[in-house]
Scaffold this active site. Structure first.
Site, short mmCIF file in Angstrom:
data_model
loop_
_atom_site.label_atom_id
_atom_site.label_comp_id
_atom_site.label_asym_id
_atom_site.label_seq_id
_atom_site.Cartn_x
_atom_site.Cartn_y
_atom_site.Cartn_z
CG ASP A 56 -2.27 0.72 0.87
OD1 ASP A 56 -2.20 1.76 0.21
OD2 ASP A 56 -3.35 0.27 1.30
CG HIS B 57 -0.97 0.94 -3.36
ND1 HIS B 57 -2.26 0.69 -2.91
CD2 HIS B 57 -0.52 -0.25 -3.85
CE1 HIS B 57 -2.56 -0.59 -3.13
NE2 HIS B 57 -1.52 -1.17 -3.69
#
Ligand SMILES: *[C@@H]1O[C@H](CO)[C@@H](O)[C@H](O)[C@H]1NC(C)=O
Ligand SMILES: *[C@@H]1O[C@H](CO)[C@@H](O)[C@H](O)[C@H]1NC(C)=O
Ligand SMILES: *[C@@H]1O[C@H](CO)[C@@H](O)[C@H](O)[C@H]1NC(C)=O
Ligand SMILES: *[C@@H]1O[C@H](CO)[C@@H](O)[C@H](O)[C@H]1NC(C)=O
Ligand SMILES: *[C@@H]1O[C@H](CO)[C@@H](O)[C@H](O)[C@H]1NC(C)=O
Ligand SMILES: *[C@@H]1O[C@H](CO)[C@@H](O)[C@H](O)[C@H]1NC(C)=O
Ligand SMILES: *[C@@H]1O[C@H](CO)[C@@H](O)[C@H](O)[C@H]1NC(C)=O
Ligand SMILES: *[C@@H]1O[C@H](CO)[C@@H](O)[C@H](O)[C@H]1NC(C)=O
Ligand SMILES: *[C@@H]1O[C@H](CO)[C@@H](O)[C@H](O)[C@H]1NC(C)=O
Ligand SMILES: *[C@@H]1O[C@H](CO)[C@@H](O)[C@H](O)[C@H]1NC(C)=O
Ligand SMILES: *[C@@H]1O[C@H](CO)[C@@H](O)[C@H](O)[C@H]1NC(C)=O
Ligand SMILES: *[C@@H]1O[C@H](CO)[C@@H](O)[C@H](O)[C@H]1NC(C)=O
Length: 411
Positions: free
Chosen positions: A225, A248
């Site tokens: 993430d 991410h």
């Protein structure tokens, strides 16, 4: 308290005069809970003191360090939280924003946590349970019914340094900087990588919220993430010399999630980043508008201002440069209700590398629902693995200071 294994080596104060007191925490062993002994050290050694954590500690009790003042925490051992979801989900400390909770709330003034040791969140059990449960909040938040705690929260704190620490297996975000000011992280290596087919969900490296003067530097993150995420009211932030793999991206937001709330992210400088095998590189994500007065999926106000991404290298990244001001919002809702959270004064300097091709030839996507002001780019050298790189711009007030040619949005 000595019966619980706490040693007071006060005589050492002669040789290390910086501290009035030293608490060395002796582990109980045999898988017994060392949480109460560590909490006792936080109480007994809360001022002008050092706390020594030089062994393996199994922790099955919320670690609450409040009101510390001029305390060194020397973690050369390992703090490992039990994967006891039945205990932790209701008993980890609740911090409201995105239902975040924590195993360890570290709070006070002038705290220095260091020592080369490890914080182990035992994440695999949580990720595997999550995969069969999917009980999450909105926009990747945690849930009050299946709370996945943050292994280390610096909360309600000032003048904190965290350095030379390894963090592995976080059930949720690895680090939360919560309502704090002047916090520096240096030489932190994070790895939240799943060994099963279930992803290490929401394993952000850092989330910063209602905090200012935060520096993160010389660190590595392997996760699934955001590498670093600037949540509502993150101001005066510096992030430099980072190596992020599988993440991410370095993300402003998400912001504007809650109608009636004002979210501000301002004065952010991000530099010398290596971003590999990631979904995004330099990202800004803001929800669209929403007609519902109590919406928890867009409709907030505020601003994103004075954000610089410099010397940012990407390899195999889906969206190297991304502004999305309709985040998690349907195109039709966003068209009717543009975001009330403005984006301005955003600068991209020397962004280089190669995308993954997942977005075809698109390497830059600046999609604003309200008009974004004063967006500049210099030294952009991005390529796509297939075809000539393309750049999408929508609702950018002026493209004159971008060093690439924008094409119209794809949809
Ligand atoms: C908090 O948890 C509750 C219960 O699971 C959920 O309904 C809610 O959406 C969550 N809130 C956020 C902001 O994620
Ligand atoms: C943090 O500070 C806020 C505001 O002062 C307070 O309401 C809250 O209880 C504090 N949290 C903890 C865990 O101390
Ligand atoms: C920030 O905190 C560090 C570490 O405690 C301290 O040395 C420094 O003086 C603080 N900076 C400011 C501006 O207070
Ligand atoms: C973090 O990893 C780097 C190598 O990538 C290493 O030089 C450094 O010592 C590590 N830091 C810690 C705290 O283990
Ligand atoms: C950039 O960051 C890397 C670590 O990712 C570090 O090795 C290098 O020295 C940094 N470069 C500069 C100019 O600071
Ligand atoms: C952010 O700061 C602004 C201005 O101080 C304040 O009005 C707003 O409530 C804060 N938002 C959050 C989420 O704390
Ligand atoms: C913009 O942000 C950077 C990084 O925090 C800061 O150094 C600079 O002073 C800010 N500029 C303005 C005009 O506030
Ligand atoms: C919105 O929240 C307020 C206060 O929490 C409540 O009084 C009101 O009924 C809610 N409105 C809707 C449409 O849910
Ligand atoms: C651009 O950034 C890279 C790191 O991503 C760095 O090695 C290089 O020196 C920078 N170029 C300039 C002109 O600053
Ligand atoms: C949001 O923007 C709309 C226009 O798009 C405006 O009518 C509305 O008053 C704004 N809401 C707030 C809370 O600023
Ligand atoms: C570009 O190449 C990548 C892999 O290299 C592939 O996944 C993608 O589908 C390709 N996209 C287009 C538009 O050809
Ligand atoms: C942008 O397009 C113009 C006109 O087609 C062209 O002259 C220029 O070289 C292009 N600039 C870049 C950076 O590709």
């Amino acid at each position: 308290m000595r019966t619980s294994g706490l040693l007071f080596a006060i005589s050492l104060a002669v040789t290390v005069s910086a501290w009035d007191r030293i608490c060395a925490v002796r582990p109980l062993g045999g898988g017994r809970d060392d949480g109460p002994s560590i909490n006792n050290a936080f109480k007994e050694c809360s001022e002008n003191a050092a706390i020594i954590l030089d062994s393996y500690y199994s922790v099955n009790t919320l670690l609450l360090a409040e009101g510390l003042s001029h305390v060194d925490i020397v973690l050369s051992g390992t703090v490992q939280y039990t994967p006891n979801i039945a205990y932790w989900s209701p008993n980890s400390l609740y911090m409201a924003y995105q239902n975040a909770t924590t195993f360890w709330f570290l709070s006070g003034d002038h705290i220095h946590l260091y020592g080369g040791g490890t914080v182990d969140g035992n994440g695999q059990v949580w990720w595997d349970t999550y995969a069969n449960n999917q009980d999450s909040g909105t926009a990747g938040g945690s849930s009050t019914t299946f709370a996945r705690p943050v292994p280390l929260t610096v909360g309600n704190a000032s003048n904190v340094i965290v350095e030379d620490i390894t963090e592995i297996g976080s059930p949720f975000w690895n680090n939360f900087v919560y309502q704090s000011t002047n916090v520096t992280y240096r030489n932190i290596n994070i790895s939240s990588v799943s060994y099963s087919s279930n992803a290490a969900v929401n394993s952000d490296g850092w989330d910063i919220y209602r905090s200012s003067y935060v520096t993160i530097t010389d660190s590595t993150v392997h996760n699934d993430d955001d590498c670093v995420s600037f949540k509502p009211n993150s101001t005066n932030i510096v992030v430099t010399n980072m190596w992020c793999n599988g993440s991410h991206g370095i993300s402003v937001g998400s912001l504007g999630q809650y109608a009636g709330e004002t979210d501000i992210v301002a004065n952010v400088y991000v530099s010398n980043i290596t971003m590999l095998n990631a979904e995004n590189g330099a990202r800004i994500k803001v929800f669209g508008g929403n007609p519902e007065p109590n919406s928890t999926a867009g409709g907030g106000t505020g601003y994103v201002q004075n954000i610089t991404f410099e010397n940012f290298y990407v390899h195999n990244v889906d969206n190297p440069v991304l502004i999305d001001q309709c985040y998690d919002t349907s195109a039709s809702v966003c068209a009717e209700y543009p975001s009330n959270l403005t984006i301005s004064d955003v600068h991209y300097i020397n962004i280089t590398g190669t995308s993954s091709g997942a977005e075809g030839s698109v390497v830059v996507s600046l999609e604003c629902s309200d008009e974004c002001q004063d967006i500049t780019a210099t030294g952009t050298h991005l390529s796509a693995p297939n075809g000539t790189a393309t750049y999408i711009c929508e609702n950018i007030a002026s493209t004159a200071e971008l060093d690439f040619n924008c094409t119209a949005p794809s949809t």
